[in-house]
Structure formats: structure tokens, C-alpha cells
Design a protein around this motif. Structure first.
Motif, PDB file in Angstrom:
ATOM      1  N   ILE A 145      18.698   9.176  27.067  1.00  0.00           N
ATOM      2  CA  ILE A 145      18.659   8.008  26.187  1.00  0.00           C
ATOM      3  C   ILE A 145      20.053   7.401  26.092  1.00  0.00           C
ATOM      4  O   ILE A 145      21.009   8.079  25.719  1.00  0.00           O
ATOM      5  N   ALA A 148      23.974   6.701  23.266  1.00  0.00           N
ATOM      6  CA  ALA A 148      23.732   7.776  22.310  1.00  0.00           C
ATOM      7  C   ALA A 148      23.638   7.306  20.857  1.00  0.00           C
ATOM      8  O   ALA A 148      22.781   7.803  20.107  1.00  0.00           O
ATOM      9  N   VAL A 151      20.208   6.700  19.061  1.00  0.00           N
ATOM     10  CA  VAL A 151      19.301   7.771  18.630  1.00  0.00           C
ATOM     11  C   VAL A 151      19.191   7.795  17.109  1.00  0.00           C
ATOM     12  O   VAL A 151      18.117   8.028  16.550  1.00  0.00           O
ATOM     13  N   GLN A 159      11.527   9.211  18.835  1.00  0.00           N
ATOM     14  CA  GLN A 159      12.287  10.231  19.554  1.00  0.00           C
ATOM     15  C   GLN A 159      11.386  11.348  20.046  1.00  0.00           C
ATOM     16  O   GLN A 159      11.609  11.903  21.122  1.00  0.00           O
ATOM     17  N   SER A 163      11.050  13.077  23.902  1.00  0.00           N
ATOM     18  CA  SER A 163      11.562  14.442  23.979  1.00  0.00           C
ATOM     19  C   SER A 163      11.019  15.186  25.195  1.00  0.00           C
ATOM     20  O   SER A 163       9.906  14.920  25.633  1.00  0.00           O
ATOM     21  N   SER A 165      15.190  15.215  25.069  1.00  0.00           N
ATOM     22  CA  SER A 165      16.107  14.135  25.448  1.00  0.00           C
ATOM     23  C   SER A 165      17.542  14.606  25.545  1.00  0.00           C
ATOM     24  O   SER A 165      17.932  15.630  24.977  1.00  0.00           O
ATOM     25  N   ALA A 167      21.221  12.680  24.918  1.00  0.00           N
ATOM     26  CA  ALA A 167      21.882  11.468  24.435  1.00  0.00           C
ATOM     27  C   ALA A 167      23.114  11.200  25.287  1.00  0.00           C
ATOM     28  O   ALA A 167      23.924  12.100  25.507  1.00  0.00           O
ATOM     29  N   ALA A 180      24.063  14.215  17.894  1.00  0.00           N
ATOM     30  CA  ALA A 180      22.934  14.081  18.826  1.00  0.00           C
ATOM     31  C   ALA A 180      21.991  15.270  18.704  1.00  0.00           C
ATOM     32  O   ALA A 180      20.758  15.110  18.677  1.00  0.00           O
ATOM     33  N   SER A 185      18.126  15.752  19.877  1.00  0.00           N
ATOM     34  CA  SER A 185      18.346  15.811  21.327  1.00  0.00           C
ATOM     35  C   SER A 185      18.600  17.259  21.754  1.00  0.00           C
ATOM     36  O   SER A 185      19.161  18.061  20.999  1.00  0.00           O
ATOM     37  N   ARG A 213      17.383   8.340   8.812  1.00  0.00           N
ATOM     38  CA  ARG A 213      16.813   7.438   9.812  1.00  0.00           C
ATOM     39  C   ARG A 213      16.328   6.155   9.150  1.00  0.00           C
ATOM     40  O   ARG A 213      16.006   6.139   7.952  1.00  0.00           O
TER      41      ARG A 213
END
Length: 219
Positions: A145, A148, A151, A159, A163, A165, A167, A180, A185, A213
């Protein structure tokens, strides 16, 4: 934005899980100059980029003998075709996996026994939807991804759809690696050789506020 529900938190293959257990960093080895440093670093996984096709048959076996897991970025290897023949060439020289933004190459890699890492650039929500759809179809072993910092702006659902993943892009400090990982990640990728020595027990703590988030967008 609602990601495709058909892929959610795919398991990390044992080879990669073992490699990331101690050093959760993928070394982005761009050209031959950083090779010596990577050979002596504790990081076990690398992405080779900007290696001419004639250099790969010497570099890949040497890294394999050193116990490294080698991915070749097919998109940035001058002289390397974008087809099944290129993947067979990579496999036969001893590489373990391939990296590409191209769904067709990801789909062709697995039947050849190659690990696959699909590289995606997340620039907006519509691009994120296209990326998750492609990942659902290609079922890569890893998703790279970029960049970074995005994320932290992705929903947990998005995410999970990407996955496991890695970063990558703007990973410059141990704190970037720690964030990350805290966001889900499996590892972080960087071309900075100093971070190829970063062991999991050396990661700095992540401030709780950094893990917040964004709220899902209103449909």
C-alpha cells in the motif's frame, strides 16, 4: 466507500510470517549500490527494483544463498517483459516472488509457485475501490500500500480487504514502522538501510491518538 467483502484478512504465508517475526521491514533495494548493506542486515525480505534484466541472474541467487526472500519488481526492471515468460525467468533464477501493479501478472504468478505482492497507490476513495476489487480478483500473498501515511486514513474494513499488507512510501523512521504495524500492516517497506536493522523489540510506542481512524463516509 464499501470494499469488496470477498477478501478479508487473508493469512500471511508461513515463510513471510517467519521473516517478519524479528524484523518487520521489507528492504526496497533500488539498484546495486545498497546490496552489500542488505546482505549484512537482519531484514530477511527484499524487493529488487531498477535492476536491469542482465543483472538479475547474478543478484538473485546470491541473495537466496544468504537466506533472503527475494521479490522482483517486474514493473521497474529494465528489459524485463510484462508477461508469463518474464515470470518464468524470475522463478527459474531462484526468486521467491514478484511485485507488480498489474493484475494480469499477479494472477499468473501463483500457478508458477511464486509469491505475489500487488502494489497499489491509494489516492482517493474511487481508486481505493478499484484497488480492493483488483486485490479480490488477484488474491496476492501481500499488498504493498502506497503511500504509507494513507493507511491511517483508511477504514478498518478497507484495510482488511487489502490484508496482509506492507506499508510503503514515506517510511523514514522507526516510528513510521511502528505505526504501520499498529494499524494492521504485516510490515513496512523502505529504501533506508538504517531501518533494515530495526528489530521488533526496538519499535517505539505508538501514541493512542495516532490509531484513531476516520469515520466512514456517508453514503
Amino acid at each position: 466507500m464499501t470494499p469488496s467483502p470477498s477478501r478479508s484478512s487473508a493469512a500471511l504465508v508461513p515463510r513471510l510470517a517467519s521473516a517478519f517475526a524479528e524484523v518487520p521491514v521489507v528492504a526496497s533495494v533500488v539498484g546495486t549500490q545498497p546490496l552489500r548493506e542488505f546482505l549484512t542486515a537482519p531484514a530477511k525480505v527484499c524487493i529488487l527494483a531498477s535492476f536491469a534484466v542482465g543483472q538479475l541472474p547474478q543478484v538473485v541467487p546470491a541473495l537466496g544463498r544468504a537466506g533472503k526472500t527475494v521479490f522482483v519488481n517486474v514493473d521497474s526492471s529494465p528489459g524485463l517483459a510484462q508477461d508469463r515468460g518474464a515470470l518464468e525467468f524470475i522463478k527459474n533464477m531462484g526468486a521467491h516472488g514478484v511485485v507488480s501493479t498489474r493484475l494480469s501478472l499477479i494472477e499468473k504468478g501463483r500457478p508458477l509457485g511464486l509469491l505475489t505482492m500487488m502494489k497499489v497507490f491509494v489516492t482517493d476513495r474511487s481508486n481505493l475501490r478499484r484497488s480492493t476489487d483488483a486485490i479480490s480478483r488477484g488474491a496476492p500473498d501481500l499488498v504493498e500500500i502506497m503511500p504509507a501515511p494513507i493507511v491511517a486514513r483508511m477504514s478498518a474494513q478497507a484495510q482488511r480487504a487489502m490484508s496482509p499488507s506492507v506499508a510503503a512510501g514515506f517510511v523514514e523512521t522507526p516510528a513510521d514502522v511502528a505505526l504501520a504495524l499498529a494499524l494492521g500492516s504485516a510490515a513496512a517497506a523502505t529504501s533506508d538501510p538504517r531501518l533494515w536493522h530495526l528489530r521488533r523489540d526496538q519499535l517505539p510506542p505508538v501514541p493512542p491518538g495516532a490509531l484513531k481512524r476516520p469515520a466512514p463516509p456517508q453514503e
